[in-house]
Motif scaffolding. Structure first.
Motif, PDB file in Angstrom:
ATOM      1  N   ARG A   1    -140.601  10.471 -23.301  1.00  0.00           N
ATOM      2  CA  ARG A   1    -139.531   9.457 -23.388  1.00  0.00           C
ATOM      3  C   ARG A   1    -139.948   8.122 -22.817  1.00  0.00           C
ATOM      4  O   ARG A   1    -139.216   7.143 -22.947  1.00  0.00           O
ATOM      5  N   THR A   2    -141.111   8.069 -22.155  1.00  0.00           N
ATOM      6  CA  THR A   2    -141.540   6.829 -21.506  1.00  0.00           C
ATOM      7  C   THR A   2    -142.728   6.168 -22.194  1.00  0.00           C
ATOM      8  O   THR A   2    -143.033   5.007 -21.926  1.00  0.00           O
ATOM      9  N   GLY A   3    -143.421   6.883 -23.066  1.00  0.00           N
ATOM     10  CA  GLY A   3    -144.628   6.358 -23.682  1.00  0.00           C
ATOM     11  C   GLY A   3    -145.890   6.758 -22.951  1.00  0.00           C
ATOM     12  O   GLY A   3    -146.998   6.573 -23.462  1.00  0.00           O
TER      13      GLY A   3
ATOM     14  N   LEU B   1    -137.101  -1.423 -24.982  1.00  0.00           N
ATOM     15  CA  LEU B   1    -137.843  -0.572 -25.900  1.00  0.00           C
ATOM     16  C   LEU B   1    -139.337  -0.883 -25.873  1.00  0.00           C
ATOM     17  O   LEU B   1    -140.172  -0.003 -26.064  1.00  0.00           O
ATOM     18  N   LEU B   2    -139.668  -2.150 -25.627  1.00  0.00           N
ATOM     19  CA  LEU B   2    -141.082  -2.522 -25.575  1.00  0.00           C
ATOM     20  C   LEU B   2    -141.819  -1.817 -24.438  1.00  0.00           C
ATOM     21  O   LEU B   2    -143.039  -1.638 -24.505  1.00  0.00           O
ATOM     22  N   SER B   3    -141.088  -1.428 -23.390  1.00  0.00           N
ATOM     23  CA  SER B   3    -141.755  -0.762 -22.273  1.00  0.00           C
ATOM     24  C   SER B   3    -142.453   0.517 -22.732  1.00  0.00           C
ATOM     25  O   SER B   3    -143.462   0.925 -22.155  1.00  0.00           O
ATOM     26  N   TYR B   4    -141.940   1.153 -23.762  1.00  0.00           N
ATOM     27  CA  TYR B   4    -142.559   2.367 -24.296  1.00  0.00           C
ATOM     28  C   TYR B   4    -143.985   2.069 -24.798  1.00  0.00           C
ATOM     29  O   TYR B   4    -144.922   2.822 -24.531  1.00  0.00           O
ATOM     30  N   PHE B   5    -144.138   0.948 -25.486  1.00  0.00           N
ATOM     31  CA  PHE B   5    -145.434   0.613 -26.083  1.00  0.00           C
ATOM     32  C   PHE B   5    -146.387   0.027 -25.046  1.00  0.00           C
ATOM     33  O   PHE B   5    -147.594   0.140 -25.182  1.00  0.00           O
TER      34      PHE B   5
END
Length: 840
Positions: free
Chosen positions: A405-407, A618-622
């Motif tokens: 869930r965090t990338g 959402l960008l934190s995932y990438f």
């Protein structure tokens, strides 16, 4: 080389019967061949006569072989080699025959007779050699966009089909014909190795080796010859371990033999796949159109190494798990590139009406999230995995246990790896290779639900209705997908290092070295996944923009930062399988705007690029996908954002202290000395770039003033690792403030999570993974493993005085504001009970 379709009066054409020339002309007008390798000439031994070897007899196979030879510029298969004096009229033979037509049945000769003639020819001519080139032919192996649904029924399989069915297969799938040339075998070399054996034995050995080779290739290309699902279930229930478990369950729960057998039978049916080549081909055809609509393209890299090791190995695919798309995508890629899709371990939550049976026929077998307390289910599942091994079935599972869930890569679960090694010890017919796979997206279907779950919302249970509701996400644009195959991990090599006597442990249920080997194997898999990362434009934008308070940056600064990241990754590569976008910084920004991840704010003094609201979260995932690539550079930046000058030796000393924790969290590949070398090389890179300066003797590093461009670049780079140090400091601060023997490990995890949540609210940190409980749990586990903290007799945590020294060293990395804020928020011992109640 003239082929049978040529009408000229060449010697070779004249020696081919007219009916073969006619059939060859007709076949070539329809059949389209895909060769593997594309240039098989590279495989051949120069100047050595060629004899091709086919698996099965068939006129169509002979003509397809001849066409493939002509297209590749190889010697003809339908005329005998001039240098070899035998009765052979062709340059090929087959390893198995089928019934022939009545008028020429007597003319069919067994392959051993042909081999005997060749061996005798070499014995009569000592200076002569012959190379045997095995050639595998598959009609209808991989789907194309022109394929029809009816053609699926006549795709290649293990059944030896008749002439009429083969004719239909050619008519329906002839444009999808796969011809694989294998490494040639020097017949002279084999005879030399077997010079003390009788020629009859040598001939039988060569024939046996060739048959085994074709079985391996067919297994790798279309999968093993699977028996009916009921046969598999019967084999599982008849196994000794399962019968023992049934007897124990019957005695424990006072059940009759029939009742416990029915329960075990139900478990086996719940677990077992029902693999169908027809369904797999049909799904592959469907998914081809699906991916074209959903993505701009799917890029696959480093596949050649897998293709080389797959034949003759039990392949276990271990990809990272970021989306439900993962297993569909990987199976499709393997199938369309000539490798059989694996059987996939799927959570039983996906066994939904309509969907579950379809997944089963695609190779999915289902397992429950936990079955430690159910000895019978555990025995049935373990035996099923062992039966798959016995049949040579490749498998796929996600050692993270669930989607990240965090990338980040999650801490691995040992269950499936443990079962795999035990199955190998019990049934080690073929060597096992684990194939790590990195899957990188530019946008995720599940992105919003992940953020919701990290923010405290309950996970939505999978259901058919939920699946139907999610169809609307298919209308969105998801960019490109990259699938990078990492360096394989060979099980026997790992076991030889971890337990040199493992071959004597085959009959032991749980050898004492097993847990250690599983831990090292899981760590190596995760490291190799990270070493095959793909850095796409969205990853770069996320690392840069999320380092600023409002996720916004002037275009000129963003261009400079992106160029710094790309130069860093190019000049100091993390691994030879890491791939980096070829887009320039300007193109990266334009692509981010096109994908709607960032927006441009026009301004007379220079445009600003921003990622607002939920997009920023959402960008934190990438960003987290590629954090590990910037670990060394971010550490150096962290040391100097609050210090204008710092000794190079101090940077290295503190790096040695913190590295074990960063390594465990990010699955970094270096040992301590390797990380120090990486630090030194990165410092030199920063000095060359003018980001850092040094004194005359190179002992002291310095940076420019806080308002300068160099300081800004360092602050931006440091942010990617700074949150990890803040989490570490929260853990230490909470533990020290509460004192020795006051908290258990679980209580400390809860308090750290609550403290991080509150810090996020006060400082507007749009990073839900900052208070991810699993990250605190992993750090606490590392502190315990290194004996910085330990559990006392009462189950509470005690710690050494060195822990307070670690807290003091934090002032080098963390600003005074952050440290004081954390100390103020850390729960006081009297407030601990209230905080724990709130967490519950």
């Amino acid at each position: 080389m003239e082929a049978i379709t040529n009408t000229g009066n060449t010697p070779e054409a004249a020696r081919v019967p007219w009916r073969l020339r006619l059939f060859g002309r007709l076949l070539e007008s329809w059949v389209r061949i895909k060769r593997d390798p594309v240039d098989p000439n590279r495989l051949l031994l120069p100047g050595v006569p060629v004899i091709y070897v086919l698996e099965r007899y068939g006129l169509s196979d002979a003509l397809i072989l001849e066409q493939a030879c002509r297209e590749a510029g190889l010697p003809s298969a339908l005329v005998p080699p001039a240098a070899v004096s035998t009765r052979r009229k062709r340059s090929y033979f087959v390893t198995s025959l089928r019934n022939s037509l009545f008028w020429n049945r007597a003319r069919r000769r067994p392959p051993t007779e042909t081999l005997s003639e060749l061996v005798q020819a070499l014995e009569a001519q000592p200076e002569l050699d012959i190379q045997l080139v095995p050639v595998s032919i598959f009609v209808g192996r991989a789907p194309t966009r022109q394929s029809g649904w009816f053609s699926v029924l006549f795709s290649e399989n293990w059944v030896v089909v008749g002439r009429f069915r083969r004719l239909l297969a050619l008519l329906l799938n002839g444009r999808d014909t796969h011809v694989q040339f294998s490494q040639p075998v020097s017949l002279r070399q084999v005879i030399t190795e077997e010079q003390n054996q009788r020629s009859e034995r040598t001939v039988r050995k060569i024939a046996r080796v060739l048959r085994a080779h074709f079985r391996r290739i067919r297994t790798a290309i279309i999968g093993p010859d699977l028996s009916h699902r009921r046969t598999m279930v019967d084999a599982v229930l008849n196994a000794e371990q399962v019968r023992d478990a049934m007897a124990a369950t019957a005695a424990k729960e006072a059940l009759t033999r029939q009742q416990v057998w029915k329960r075990a039978h139900d478990y086996a049916l719940e677990i077992a796949a029902d693999y169908s080549h027809t369904v797999v081909r049909s799904l592959s055809f469907l998914l081809t159109s699906f991916w074209n609509k959903l993505y701009d393209g799917v890029t696959m890299r480093h596949f050649d190494t897998l293709r080389a090791v797959a034949p003759g190995h039990e392949v276990v695919y271990v990809p990272c798990h970021r989306s439900h798309i993962d297993y569909l995508l990987l199976s499709w890629l393997l199938y369309t590139n000539g490798i059989v899709p694996p059987h996939i371990a799927a959570g039983v939550n996906l066994n939904l009406p309509l969907i579950g049976p379809l997944l089963r026929r695609g190779g999915a077998f289902f397992l429950r999230r936990s079955f430690k307390a159910n000895a019978l289910y555990s025995a049935v599942f373990n035996e099923y995995v062992a039966q798959l091994f016995a049949q040579g079935v490749s498998m796929e599972y996600f050692i993270e246990g669930g989607r990240s869930r965090t990338g980040r890569l999650l801490q691995p679960k040992a269950g499936m790896l443990n079962m795999t090694i035990r199955a190998f010890l019990r049934e080690s017919r073929r060597p096992v290779v684990f194939q790590p796979v990195y899957i990188g997206y530019e946008k995720l279907m599940e992105g919003k639900s992940y953020i919701g779950e990290l923010s405290g919302q309950p996970k939505e249970k999978e259901s058919l209705l939920g699946l139907l509701r999610s169809v609307k996400v298919l209308r969105q644009h998801y960019g490109r997908v990259s699938v990078n195959f990492g360096e394989p991990v060979f099980l026997t090599e790992l076991l030889d290092r971890e337990a040199p006597d493992w071959r004597q442990s085959g009959q032991q249920e749980k050898p004492e070295w097993l847990a250690r080997a599983v831990d090292h194997l899981s760590e190596r898999i995760q490291i190799n996944i990270n070493r095959a990362a793909d850095v796409n434009p969205i990853n770069l934008l996320a690392v840069a923009l999320l380092a600023t308070p409002k996720h916004a940056m002037a275009e000129s600064d963003l261009l400079t930062q992106l160029e710094l990241y790309q130069s860093l990754l190019a000049e100091l590569p993390y691994g030879d399988r890491v791939t980096l976008t070829e887009k320039t910084p300007k193109q990266v920004i334009a692509y981010g705007e096109q994908m709607e991840w960032i927006r441009r704010i026009r301004h007379p003094l220079g445009d600003v690029l921003s990622s607002d609201g939920k997009q920023g979260v959402l960008l934190s995932y990438f960003r987290n996908n590629v954090l590990h690539l910037f670990a060394a550079s971010a550490w150096i930046a962290c040391c100097l954002i609050n210090n204008r000058r710092m000794a190079r030796a101090s940077v290295v000393r503190l790096a040695r202290m913190v590295y074990p924790f960063i390594q465990a969290e990010l699955f970094l590949p270096w040992n301590e000395e390797g990380f120090v070398e990486r630090i030194q090389a990165t410092i030199d890179f920063f000095i060359r770039r003018g980001v850092l300066g040094e004194d005359a003797d190179g002992r002291v590093l310095n940076r420019g003033p806080g308002q300068g461009d160099a300081a800004f670049q360092l602050r931006t780079l440091a942010h990617s690792l700074l949150q990890a140090f803040e989490r570490y400091y929260i853990t230490i601060a909470v533990l020290v403030k509460n004192g020795r023997g006051a908290l258990s490990a679980g209580e400390l995890e809860n308090l750290c999570t609550l403290t991080a949540q509150r810090l996020t609210l006060l400082h507007e940190l749009n990073a839900p993974e900052f208070f991810d409980k699993s990250l605190f749990k992993g750090f606490i586990a590392q502190l315990r493993e290194r004996r910085v903290i330990w559990t006392d007799d009462a189950g509470k945590l005690d710690f050494a005085d060195a822990l307070t020294d670690v807290a003091r060293d934090a002032k080098v990395i963390l600003s005074r504001e952050i440290r004081h804020g954390i100390l103020k928020l850390a729960p006081h011992p009297r407030a601990t009970a209230v905080a724990e109640s709130a967490a519950a």
